[in-house]
Design a protein around this motif. Structure first.
Motif, PDB file in Angstrom:
ATOM      1  N   VAL A 228      -9.752 -43.359 -43.869  1.00 19.28           N
ATOM      2  CA  VAL A 228      -9.546 -42.131 -44.748  1.00 19.28           C
ATOM      3  C   VAL A 228     -10.174 -42.424 -45.521  1.00 19.28           C
ATOM      4  O   VAL A 228     -11.074 -41.018 -46.636  1.00 19.28           O
ATOM      5  CB  VAL A 228      -7.707 -41.398 -45.010  1.00 19.28           C
ATOM      6  CG1 VAL A 228      -8.500 -39.614 -46.263  1.00 19.28           C
ATOM      7  CG2 VAL A 228      -7.609 -41.263 -43.312  1.00 19.28           C
ATOM      8  N   LEU A 229     -10.213 -43.512 -46.436  1.00 21.13           N
ATOM      9  CA  LEU A 229     -10.382 -43.069 -47.986  1.00 21.13           C
ATOM     10  C   LEU A 229     -12.069 -43.197 -47.595  1.00 21.13           C
ATOM     11  O   LEU A 229     -13.013 -43.170 -48.420  1.00 21.13           O
ATOM     12  CB  LEU A 229      -9.803 -44.319 -49.040  1.00 21.13           C
ATOM     13  CG  LEU A 229     -10.467 -44.951 -50.204  1.00 21.13           C
ATOM     14  CD1 LEU A 229     -10.210 -43.305 -50.994  1.00 21.13           C
ATOM     15  CD2 LEU A 229      -9.784 -46.062 -50.746  1.00 21.13           C
ATOM     16  N   VAL A 230     -12.459 -43.839 -47.094  1.00 23.84           N
ATOM     17  CA  VAL A 230     -13.924 -44.256 -46.669  1.00 23.84           C
ATOM     18  C   VAL A 230     -14.587 -43.209 -46.392  1.00 23.84           C
ATOM     19  O   VAL A 230     -15.779 -42.765 -47.111  1.00 23.84           O
ATOM     20  CB  VAL A 230     -13.922 -45.132 -45.684  1.00 23.84           C
ATOM     21  CG1 VAL A 230     -15.731 -45.583 -45.632  1.00 23.84           C
ATOM     22  CG2 VAL A 230     -13.952 -46.845 -46.111  1.00 23.84           C
ATOM     23  N   VAL A 231     -14.519 -42.212 -45.102  1.00 27.03           N
ATOM     24  CA  VAL A 231     -15.196 -41.535 -45.017  1.00 27.03           C
ATOM     25  C   VAL A 231     -14.754 -40.046 -46.631  1.00 27.03           C
ATOM     26  O   VAL A 231     -15.285 -39.534 -46.652  1.00 27.03           O
ATOM     27  CB  VAL A 231     -13.654 -40.106 -44.784  1.00 27.03           C
ATOM     28  CG1 VAL A 231     -13.986 -39.025 -43.773  1.00 27.03           C
ATOM     29  CG2 VAL A 231     -14.176 -40.804 -43.022  1.00 27.03           C
ATOM     30  N   ALA A 232     -13.613 -40.507 -47.432  1.00 29.99           N
ATOM     31  CA  ALA A 232     -13.712 -39.528 -48.730  1.00 29.99           C
ATOM     32  C   ALA A 232     -14.563 -39.900 -50.030  1.00 29.99           C
ATOM     33  O   ALA A 232     -15.275 -39.138 -49.704  1.00 29.99           O
ATOM     34  CB  ALA A 232     -12.757 -39.438 -48.991  1.00 29.99           C
ATOM     35  N   LEU A 233     -15.030 -41.078 -49.310  1.00 25.89           N
ATOM     36  CA  LEU A 233     -16.223 -41.220 -50.136  1.00 25.89           C
ATOM     37  C   LEU A 233     -17.228 -40.692 -49.937  1.00 25.89           C
ATOM     38  O   LEU A 233     -18.364 -40.744 -50.370  1.00 25.89           O
ATOM     39  CB  LEU A 233     -15.464 -42.817 -50.160  1.00 25.89           C
ATOM     40  CG  LEU A 233     -17.051 -44.003 -51.427  1.00 25.89           C
ATOM     41  CD1 LEU A 233     -16.700 -43.661 -52.147  1.00 25.89           C
ATOM     42  CD2 LEU A 233     -17.023 -45.054 -51.120  1.00 25.89           C
ATOM     43  N   ILE A 234     -17.982 -41.132 -48.608  1.00 27.42           N
ATOM     44  CA  ILE A 234     -18.980 -40.872 -47.747  1.00 27.42           C
ATOM     45  C   ILE A 234     -19.025 -39.019 -48.633  1.00 27.42           C
ATOM     46  O   ILE A 234     -20.447 -38.782 -48.119  1.00 27.42           O
ATOM     47  CB  ILE A 234     -18.893 -41.263 -47.270  1.00 27.42           C
ATOM     48  CG1 ILE A 234     -19.628 -42.579 -46.346  1.00 27.42           C
ATOM     49  CG2 ILE A 234     -20.257 -40.306 -45.723  1.00 27.42           C
ATOM     50  CD1 ILE A 234     -18.978 -43.464 -45.457  1.00 27.42           C
ATOM     51  N   SER A 235     -18.540 -38.529 -48.088  1.00 28.62           N
ATOM     52  CA  SER A 235     -18.354 -37.734 -47.995  1.00 28.62           C
ATOM     53  C   SER A 235     -18.388 -36.451 -49.083  1.00 28.62           C
ATOM     54  O   SER A 235     -19.273 -35.949 -49.376  1.00 28.62           O
ATOM     55  CB  SER A 235     -17.231 -36.681 -47.842  1.00 28.62           C
ATOM     56  OG  SER A 235     -16.961 -36.739 -46.147  1.00 28.62           O
ATOM     57  N   LEU A 236     -18.056 -37.435 -50.424  1.00 28.19           N
ATOM     58  CA  LEU A 236     -18.184 -36.656 -51.782  1.00 28.19           C
ATOM     59  C   LEU A 236     -19.378 -36.823 -52.670  1.00 28.19           C
ATOM     60  O   LEU A 236     -19.948 -36.767 -52.884  1.00 28.19           O
ATOM     61  CB  LEU A 236     -16.945 -37.560 -53.285  1.00 28.19           C
ATOM     62  CG  LEU A 236     -16.841 -37.736 -54.184  1.00 28.19           C
ATOM     63  CD1 LEU A 236     -16.423 -35.868 -54.534  1.00 28.19           C
ATOM     64  CD2 LEU A 236     -16.218 -38.185 -54.417  1.00 28.19           C
ATOM     65  N   GLU A 237     -19.648 -38.913 -51.749  1.00 26.29           N
ATOM     66  CA  GLU A 237     -21.293 -38.888 -52.376  1.00 26.29           C
ATOM     67  C   GLU A 237     -22.400 -37.806 -51.889  1.00 26.29           C
ATOM     68  O   GLU A 237     -22.788 -37.067 -52.204  1.00 26.29           O
ATOM     69  CB  GLU A 237     -21.549 -40.339 -51.752  1.00 26.29           C
ATOM     70  CG  GLU A 237     -22.750 -40.781 -51.885  1.00 26.29           C
ATOM     71  CD  GLU A 237     -23.809 -40.153 -51.040  1.00 26.29           C
ATOM     72  OE1 GLU A 237     -25.145 -40.341 -52.089  1.00 26.29           O
ATOM     73  OE2 GLU A 237     -23.882 -40.616 -49.932  1.00 26.29           O
ATOM     74  N   ARG A 238     -22.194 -36.718 -50.384  1.00 24.96           N
ATOM     75  CA  ARG A 238     -23.223 -36.186 -49.940  1.00 24.96           C
ATOM     76  C   ARG A 238     -22.969 -35.023 -50.726  1.00 24.96           C
ATOM     77  O   ARG A 238     -23.599 -34.060 -50.584  1.00 24.96           O
ATOM     78  CB  ARG A 238     -22.600 -36.662 -48.461  1.00 24.96           C
ATOM     79  CG  ARG A 238     -23.203 -37.973 -47.297  1.00 24.96           C
ATOM     80  CD  ARG A 238     -22.755 -37.786 -46.270  1.00 24.96           C
ATOM     81  NE  ARG A 238     -23.490 -38.506 -45.528  1.00 24.96           N
ATOM     82  CZ  ARG A 238     -24.864 -38.548 -45.333  1.00 24.96           C
ATOM     83  NH1 ARG A 238     -25.535 -37.767 -45.270  1.00 24.96           N
ATOM     84  NH2 ARG A 238     -24.928 -39.563 -44.550  1.00 24.96           N
ATOM     85  N   TRP A 239     -21.591 -34.479 -51.327  1.00 22.72           N
ATOM     86  CA  TRP A 239     -21.538 -32.934 -51.485  1.00 22.72           C
ATOM     87  C   TRP A 239     -21.355 -33.539 -52.885  1.00 22.72           C
ATOM     88  O   TRP A 239     -22.262 -32.134 -52.790  1.00 22.72           O
ATOM     89  CB  TRP A 239     -20.381 -32.564 -51.247  1.00 22.72           C
ATOM     90  CG  TRP A 239     -18.735 -31.621 -51.863  1.00 22.72           C
ATOM     91  CD1 TRP A 239     -19.382 -30.783 -51.627  1.00 22.72           C
ATOM     92  CD2 TRP A 239     -18.672 -31.729 -53.124  1.00 22.72           C
ATOM     93  NE1 TRP A 239     -18.858 -29.605 -52.276  1.00 22.72           N
ATOM     94  CE2 TRP A 239     -18.663 -30.179 -54.103  1.00 22.72           C
ATOM     95  CE3 TRP A 239     -18.728 -32.012 -54.187  1.00 22.72           C
ATOM     96  CZ2 TRP A 239     -17.827 -30.195 -54.754  1.00 22.72           C
ATOM     97  CZ3 TRP A 239     -18.340 -31.829 -56.134  1.00 22.72           C
ATOM     98  CH2 TRP A 239     -18.517 -30.254 -56.028  1.00 22.72           C
ATOM     99  N   ALA A 240     -21.488 -34.314 -53.443  1.00 19.13           N
ATOM    100  CA  ALA A 240     -22.286 -34.173 -55.322  1.00 19.13           C
ATOM    101  C   ALA A 240     -24.114 -33.488 -55.478  1.00 19.13           C
ATOM    102  O   ALA A 240     -23.948 -33.266 -55.927  1.00 19.13           O
ATOM    103  CB  ALA A 240     -21.887 -35.313 -55.320  1.00 19.13           C
TER     104      ALA A 240
END
Length: 525
Positions: A228-240
Motif C-alpha cells: 500500500v505504501l509503494v502504491v501510495a508513493l507512485i500515485s503521489l509522484e504522478r499526482w504531483a
C-alpha cells in the motif's frame, strides 16, 4: 501472482498475532520507515540536484572527472556501505582510534564519537549511496534545457543563483520526482543496511516475522501494508506532476554555456562535488581493498568463498538470460502488435521492479510452496516417492523472483534498441518474404545487440547485488556473495566478508562505466 498469494495468505489469519502486530510492530515500523524515507528523499534530492547543477552550468577544476565520478556510488550496494562504515567507525575501529590518539585519549571510555548505528546514520549513508538516482535524470534535464531560457532570464536582470531557483529548478522538477521515487524504492527494498544500522523498517519486520516468529500470515499482512505504501508513493509522484507540461523548440535548442567559476567559488564547487564521491565510494572501496588484502594474506581464497562466487555467477547468468529472453518477447510483441491490450500487458510486465524484493519474494515463496506441496502429494500418491521442495529447493523460485523483479530493465533496454530501428525495415523484410521470427533474427537482433548487451549487464549486476529476495528464497546450504556478506556482518565478523564485498563492488562498477560513457556521448554509436 505474488500479490494474490500474499492476499490469500494474509486472509488466513495468524493465530491472534495480528492484533499484536497492529498494536506493537506496525506503528513503530511505519514510523521508522517514514522517517527513513523522508530523510533519504530530502538528502538525495539536495545532493543530486546540487551536484548536477554545478557540473552542468559551471566550469571549475576537476569538473570533467567529477561528471562521471559522481556515478560511482551506484556501484556500492547500501548494505556494503553500511557494513564498511560500521567497522571503520567502530569505537575500536581505525577512525576513532586515530581521533583518540590525536586528542590524547587512551580508551573508548574516555572519548567516543556518536554511534553510526542510528537513524541519522542510516539516512546519511543511504543518501550518500542513492543520490545518483537523482543526479542522473536531473543532469540530463539540465543538459537538454535550451540556452535561450537562461539568456532571456539574464536579459531580465536575473542573477545566476536566481536562474537556478526560478528557471532551472522548476523545469527539473519531473526529473527530481522520478529520481527521488527511485531512491525511495531502493530505501524501502533495503534489508541489509537497515538491519546493520539498527533501523526497524517495514522490510525488517516482514523478514523477522517470517524467519524468527515463523508466522507467514503475519509477514504477509505487513508486506501488504508495505505494498500500500509503494502504491501510495507512485500515485503521489504522478499526482504531483499531473498538470505539468513542458515544451522546447527542439530545432533551435542548445545546451547552456558553462560559466567559469573564479576565486574561492571554484574550490567550494570542487569540494561540494567531491565529498559525496569520497564518502559514498572512495572510502568504502579503500577500506574493502585493505581488509580483503589482509584476509587474502592471512588465509588466501577459501574454497567456500570460491563456491559462493560460482553460485552467484551461475545463478545471475541463468537469470539474466531468462530475463533478456522474456524482455525481448514483451518488447518485440509490443512492436509487432501495438494494440491497446498489448500496452496493458507491457505495463503489467514492468510492475515487479516497483515492488520491494521482500514483498515479491514472500509472495513467490507462498505460491511456490503451494505448488511444491501439490507436486509432493501427487508424486507420493502416483509414484510413492517424495521429491521434496522442487521449486524452492532447486532455485527455480529464486530465479523467478529475479525474473519478475528485473524484467522492467530488460524490457526498457530492448525497447531503447528497437525504437532506433525504422519500421520501414520491418516492411522491407516482409516484402522479401521474411516472417516475424526471421525478421527478428536477421534484422532486429543484429541492430539492437548493443542495447541487449547493456540491458544484460545491468540485470546481471542487479542479480548479483540482490539481497532481500535471495535471503528468503535461496535453497538450503546455498550461499551467494551477498548472503555470505550479510551473514558475516550479522555475526560481527566483518573481516571475513571483505573479499565478497569487494567482488560485488568491482562487478558493480561495470554498469557505472557504461552509464558514464552514454552520459558523455561516447556511447551513442
Amino acid at each position: 501472482m505474488p500479490i494474490l498469494a500474499l492476499a490469500w495468505q494474509a486472509a488466513q489469519g495468524s493465530d491472534g498475532l495480528w492484533t499484536h502486530l497492529a498494536r506493537h510492530v506496525l506503528p513503530h515500523a511505519l514510523t521508522q520507515t517514514a522517517i527513513l524515507m523522508a530523510g533519504v528523499g530530502v538528502l538525495t534530492a539536495g545532493i543530486g540536484t546540487t551536484v548536477a547543477w554545478l557540473v552542468t552550468a559551471h566550469d571549475f577544476p576537476g569538473r570533467r572527472m567529477l561528471e562521471w565520478a559522481l556515478l560511482l556510488p551506484l556501484a556500492v550496494p547500501t548494505y556494503i556501505v553500511a557494513y564498511a562504515y560500521l567497522d571503520m567507525l567502530h569505537p575500536l575501529g581505525p577512525f576513532q582510534s586515530a581521533v583518540r590518539a590525536v586528542l590524547g585519549y587512551d580508551s573508548p571510555r574516555d572519548f567516543r564519537l556518536p554511534d553510526i548505528r542510528s537513524m541519522p546514520g542510516a539516512i546519511l549513508l543511504m543518501g550518500l549511496v542513492l543520490y545518483p538516482y537523482v543526479y542522473l535524470p536531473v543532469r540530463a534535464m539540465f543538459m537538454t534545457q535550451a540556452a535561450n531560457l537562461v539568456e532571456v532570464a539574464h536579459t531580465l536582470g536575473t542573477t545566476r543563483g536566481q536562474i537556478f531557483h526560478r528557471v532551472a529548478l522548476p523545469l527539473a522538477r519531473p526529473a527530481i520526482a522520478v529520481g527521488v521515487s527511485l531512491a525511495l524504492m531502493e530505501t524501502l527494498n533495503d534489508i541489509g543496511a537497515s538491519e546493520f544500522l539498527g533501523v526497524r523498517s517495514l522490510t525488517i519486520s516482514v523478514y523477522t516475522t517470517w524467519v524468527t516468529r515463523s508466522d507467514l500470515a503475519g509477514a504477509s499482512q505487513i508486506a501488504l501494508a508495505m505494498l500500500v505504501l509503494v502504491v501510495a508513493l507512485i500515485s503521489l509522484e504522478r499526482w504531483a506532476r499531473r498538470k505539468q507540461r513542458y515544451s522546447v523548440n527542439a530545432q533551435r535548442a542548445r545546451p547552456m554555456a558553462r560559466q567559469p567559476l573564479t576565486g574561492p567559488l571554484r574550490w567550494v564547487a570542487l569540494t561540494v562535488c567531491l565529498v559525496p564521491v569520497l564518502l559514498g565510494f572512495v572510502l568504502p572501496a579503500i577500506y574493502l581493498s585493505v581488509e580483503a588484502w589482509k584476509r587474502f594474506q592471512f588465509a588466501g581464497l577459501s574454497s567456500r568463498l570460491m563456491g559462493e562466487a560460482w553460485n552467484t555467477f551461475a545463478l545471475s547468468a541463468v537469470a539474466t538470460v531468462a530475463v533478456l529472453v522474456c524482455g525481448l518477447t514483451v518488447a518485440y510483441a509490443a512492436r509487432i502488435f501495438p494494440q491497446r491490450g498489448m500496452a496493458v500487458i507491457h505495463r503489467m510486465a514492468s510492475l515487479g521492479y516497483a515492488m520491494p524484493g521482500t514483498i515479491l519474494a514472500l509472495g513467490i515463496l507462498i505460491a511456490a510452496g503451494g505448488v511444491d506441496r501439490w507436486i509432493g502429494r501427487t508424486a507420493k500418491s502416483w509414484l510413492d516417492i517424495d521429491p521434496g521442495l522442487v521449486l524452492i529447493g532447486s532455485g527455480v523460485a529464486l530465479g523467478y523472483a529475479y525474473l519478475a523483479r528485473f524484467l522492467a530493465i530488460s524490457v526498457g533496454s530492448v525497447e531503447a534498441g528497437l525504437t532506433r530501428i525504422p519500421r520501414s525495415y520491418d516492411q522491407s523484410a516482409r516484402t522479401l518474404g521474411h516472417g516475424i521470427g526471421s525478421t527478428l533474427r536477421n534484422v532486429h537482433l543484429p541492430l539492437s545487440k548493443a542495447a541487449l548487451a547493456a540491458g544484460g549487464l545491468l540485470v546481471f549486476v542487479d542479480c548479483m547485488k540482490e539481497l532481500s529476495a535471495t535471503l528468503l528464497l535461496r535453497p538450503l546450504n546455498f550461499e551467494t556473495l551477498a548472503t555470505h556478506l550479510y551473514g558475516e556482518a550479522a555475526r560481527g565478523t566483518y573481516e571475513e566478508a571483505a573479499i565478497a564485498a569487494l567482488a560485488i563492488v568491482v562487478v558493480g562498477i561495470l554498469p557505472v562505466i557504461l552509464l558514464a560513457r552514454v552520459g558523455s556521448g561516447r556511447g551513442r554509436s
